[in-house]
Design an enzyme around this catalytic site. Structure first.
Site, PDB file in Angstrom:
ATOM      1  N   ARG A   1      -6.133 -24.920 -28.083  1.00  0.00           N
ATOM      2  CA  ARG A   1      -4.700 -25.106 -28.016  1.00  0.00           C
ATOM      3  C   ARG A   1      -4.259 -23.706 -28.214  1.00  0.00           C
ATOM      4  O   ARG A   1      -4.586 -23.172 -29.372  1.00  0.00           O
ATOM      5  CB  ARG A   1      -4.551 -25.948 -29.006  1.00  0.00           C
ATOM      6  CG  ARG A   1      -4.327 -27.434 -28.366  1.00  0.00           C
ATOM      7  CD  ARG A   1      -3.551 -28.318 -29.668  1.00  0.00           C
ATOM      8  NE  ARG A   1      -3.208 -27.916 -30.946  1.00  0.00           N
ATOM      9  CZ  ARG A   1      -2.585 -28.903 -31.541  1.00  0.00           C
ATOM     10  NH1 ARG A   1      -2.168 -29.768 -31.302  1.00  0.00           N
ATOM     11  NH2 ARG A   1      -2.491 -28.596 -32.905  1.00  0.00           N
TER      12      ARG A   1
ATOM     13  N   THR B   1       2.194 -21.946 -27.611  1.00  0.00           N
ATOM     14  CA  THR B   1       2.694 -22.779 -26.787  1.00  0.00           C
ATOM     15  C   THR B   1       2.186 -24.168 -26.988  1.00  0.00           C
ATOM     16  O   THR B   1       2.961 -25.105 -26.604  1.00  0.00           O
ATOM     17  CB  THR B   1       2.300 -22.383 -25.162  1.00  0.00           C
ATOM     18  OG1 THR B   1       0.795 -22.616 -25.237  1.00  0.00           O
ATOM     19  CG2 THR B   1       2.662 -21.178 -24.799  1.00  0.00           C
TER      20      THR B   1
ATOM     21  N   ASP C   1      -7.903 -29.227 -39.383  1.00  0.00           N
ATOM     22  CA  ASP C   1      -8.220 -28.744 -37.988  1.00  0.00           C
ATOM     23  C   ASP C   1      -9.888 -28.922 -38.037  1.00  0.00           C
ATOM     24  O   ASP C   1     -10.667 -28.693 -38.814  1.00  0.00           O
ATOM     25  CB  ASP C   1      -8.048 -27.011 -38.149  1.00  0.00           C
ATOM     26  CG  ASP C   1      -8.520 -26.573 -36.857  1.00  0.00           C
ATOM     27  OD1 ASP C   1      -9.837 -26.664 -36.469  1.00  0.00           O
ATOM     28  OD2 ASP C   1      -7.889 -25.932 -36.389  1.00  0.00           O
TER      29      ASP C   1
ATOM     30  N   ASP D   1     -12.597 -26.246 -37.578  1.00  0.00           N
ATOM     31  CA  ASP D   1     -12.632 -25.237 -38.648  1.00  0.00           C
ATOM     32  C   ASP D   1     -13.580 -26.203 -39.805  1.00  0.00           C
ATOM     33  O   ASP D   1     -14.236 -25.638 -40.244  1.00  0.00           O
ATOM     34  CB  ASP D   1     -11.530 -25.054 -39.417  1.00  0.00           C
ATOM     35  CG  ASP D   1     -10.775 -24.056 -38.387  1.00  0.00           C
ATOM     36  OD1 ASP D   1     -11.498 -23.238 -37.377  1.00  0.00           O
ATOM     37  OD2 ASP D   1      -9.628 -23.568 -38.473  1.00  0.00           O
TER      38      ASP D   1
HETATM   39  C1  PRP Z   1      -8.405 -29.375 -31.593  1.00  0.00           C
HETATM   40  C2  PRP Z   1      -9.035 -30.748 -31.343  1.00  0.00           C
HETATM   41  C3  PRP Z   1      -8.567 -31.226 -29.862  1.00  0.00           C
HETATM   42  C4  PRP Z   1      -7.250 -30.707 -29.755  1.00  0.00           C
HETATM   43  C5  PRP Z   1      -6.097 -31.721 -30.029  1.00  0.00           C
HETATM   44  O1  PRP Z   1      -8.828 -28.355 -30.626  1.00  0.00           O
HETATM   45  O2  PRP Z   1     -10.331 -30.565 -31.426  1.00  0.00           O
HETATM   46  O3  PRP Z   1      -9.461 -30.546 -28.670  1.00  0.00           O
HETATM   47  O4  PRP Z   1      -7.044 -29.642 -30.865  1.00  0.00           O
HETATM   48  O5  PRP Z   1      -4.858 -31.082 -29.811  1.00  0.00           O
HETATM   49  P1  PRP Z   1      -3.867 -31.677 -28.540  1.00  0.00           P
HETATM   50  O6  PRP Z   1      -4.372 -33.292 -28.265  1.00  0.00           O
HETATM   51  O7  PRP Z   1      -2.687 -31.347 -29.145  1.00  0.00           O
HETATM   52  O8  PRP Z   1      -4.499 -31.024 -27.264  1.00  0.00           O
HETATM   53  P2  PRP Z   1      -8.529 -26.886 -30.988  1.00  0.00           P
HETATM   54  O9  PRP Z   1      -7.821 -26.472 -29.862  1.00  0.00           O
HETATM   55  O10 PRP Z   1      -8.009 -26.680 -32.246  1.00  0.00           O
HETATM   56  O11 PRP Z   1      -9.996 -26.156 -30.579  1.00  0.00           O
HETATM   57  P3  PRP Z   1     -11.285 -26.136 -31.474  1.00  0.00           P
HETATM   58  O12 PRP Z   1     -11.894 -27.400 -31.118  1.00  0.00           O
HETATM   59  O13 PRP Z   1     -12.040 -25.082 -30.440  1.00  0.00           O
HETATM   60  O14 PRP Z   1     -10.799 -25.665 -32.783  1.00  0.00           O
HETATM   61  N1  URA Z   2      -6.530 -30.416 -33.846  1.00  0.00           N
HETATM   62  C1  URA Z   2      -6.939 -30.676 -34.965  1.00  0.00           C
HETATM   63  O1  URA Z   2      -8.067 -30.159 -35.064  1.00  0.00           O
HETATM   64  N2  URA Z   2      -6.155 -31.302 -35.941  1.00  0.00           N
HETATM   65  C2  URA Z   2      -5.021 -31.886 -35.736  1.00  0.00           C
HETATM   66  O2  URA Z   2      -4.367 -32.437 -36.583  1.00  0.00           O
HETATM   67  C3  URA Z   2      -4.319 -31.763 -34.461  1.00  0.00           C
HETATM   68  C4  URA Z   2      -5.297 -31.064 -33.528  1.00  0.00           C
END
Ligand code: PRP
Ligand code: URA
Length: 209
Positions: free
Chosen positions: A104, A108, A200, A203
């Site tokens: 994400r 944006t 997160d 993380d």
């Molecule tokens: C997180 C999570 C989802 C997304 C959800 O990933 O694992 O993929 O956010 O958010 P959304 O429904 O608003 O799209 P992130 O973008 O943080 O990436 P990562 O798993 O690589 O940390």
């Molecule tokens: N992605 C995450 O990992 N946590 C949230 O709460 C939203 C998006």
């Protein structure tokens, strides 16, 4: 309209509460995500079809059952979806695994796709799309479009924690995709994090913060 199934088994609720806890460290977080995924796999596969065959026990012949429907494909959304793969594979060892990389954009809040690698016969498989978090639904919706562009017709979305906004977004964009979640949380905050949520997920799984 796609169905939303909340898998609120006591064992799942117990384990989701441990994930939410700020004091749960990376090791335990990873282990519990995997355990919840195994428990969710049990329910998500409830309607798989079986065929009968004859089994010979040490005492007599009887009717046995084997899975007979389409083959399965697990597709984690990177990174956090990776944490759900081993737990699912532990009871679905023949499933093939594809990967969709999305993050994400922090400005944006829109998903950016950076990697797609899927089994060559992905369109003939029942797909379980894995991501612990369904927040705005942007990432899940993009991943579903990617799968559909490659011919996938049977897709189930499996999340541990979902926000109502994300569920609604997926239902609107993809009414053919059923959603399985362990918890439907209250809302998103101004940064599109789920409340109460667990923070997160990527993380916390990989210790990157
Ligand atoms: C997180 C999570 C989802 C997304 C959800 O990933 O694992 O993929 O956010 O958010 P959304 O429904 O608003 O799209 P992130 O973008 O943080 O990436 P990562 O798993 O690589 O940390
Ligand atoms: N992605 C995450 O990992 N946590 C949230 O709460 C939203 C998006």
């Amino acid at each position: 309209m796609s169905r939303v199934t909340v898998l609120d088994h006591p064992l799942i609720k117990h384990k989701v509460s441990i994930l939410r806890d700020i004091h749960t460290g990376t090791n335990e977080f990873r282990k519990i995500v995997s355990e919840i995924s195994t428990l969710m796999a049990f329910e998500v596969t409830r309607d798989l079809t079986l065929e009968e065959y004859e089994v010979e026990t040490p005492l007599e012949k009887c009717t046995g059952y084997k899975l007979s429907g389409k083959k399965l494909g697990l597709v984690p959304i990177l990174r956090a979806g990776l944490g759900m793969v081993d737990g699912m594979l532990s009871i679905l060892p023949s499933a093939k695994v594809g990967h969709i990389g999305l993050y994400r954009d922090p400005e944006t809040l829109k998903p950016v796709e950076y990697y797609v690698k899927l089994p060559s016969d992905v369109k003939d498989r029942d797909i379980f799309l894995l991501d612990p978090m369904l927040a705005t639904g942007g990432s899940a919706n993009d991943a579903i479009v990617s799968l559909k562009e490659r011919g996938c017709k049977s897709i189930r979305l499996i999340n541990i924690i979902a926000a109502p906004e994300g569920v609604e977004a997926v239902q609107k964009a993809h009414p053919d995709v059923d959603i399985y979640i362990a918890s439907l949380d209250r809302e998103l905050n101004d940064h599109a994090y789920i409340l109460p949520g667990l923070g997160d997920a990527g993380d916390r799984l990989f210790g990157t913060k």
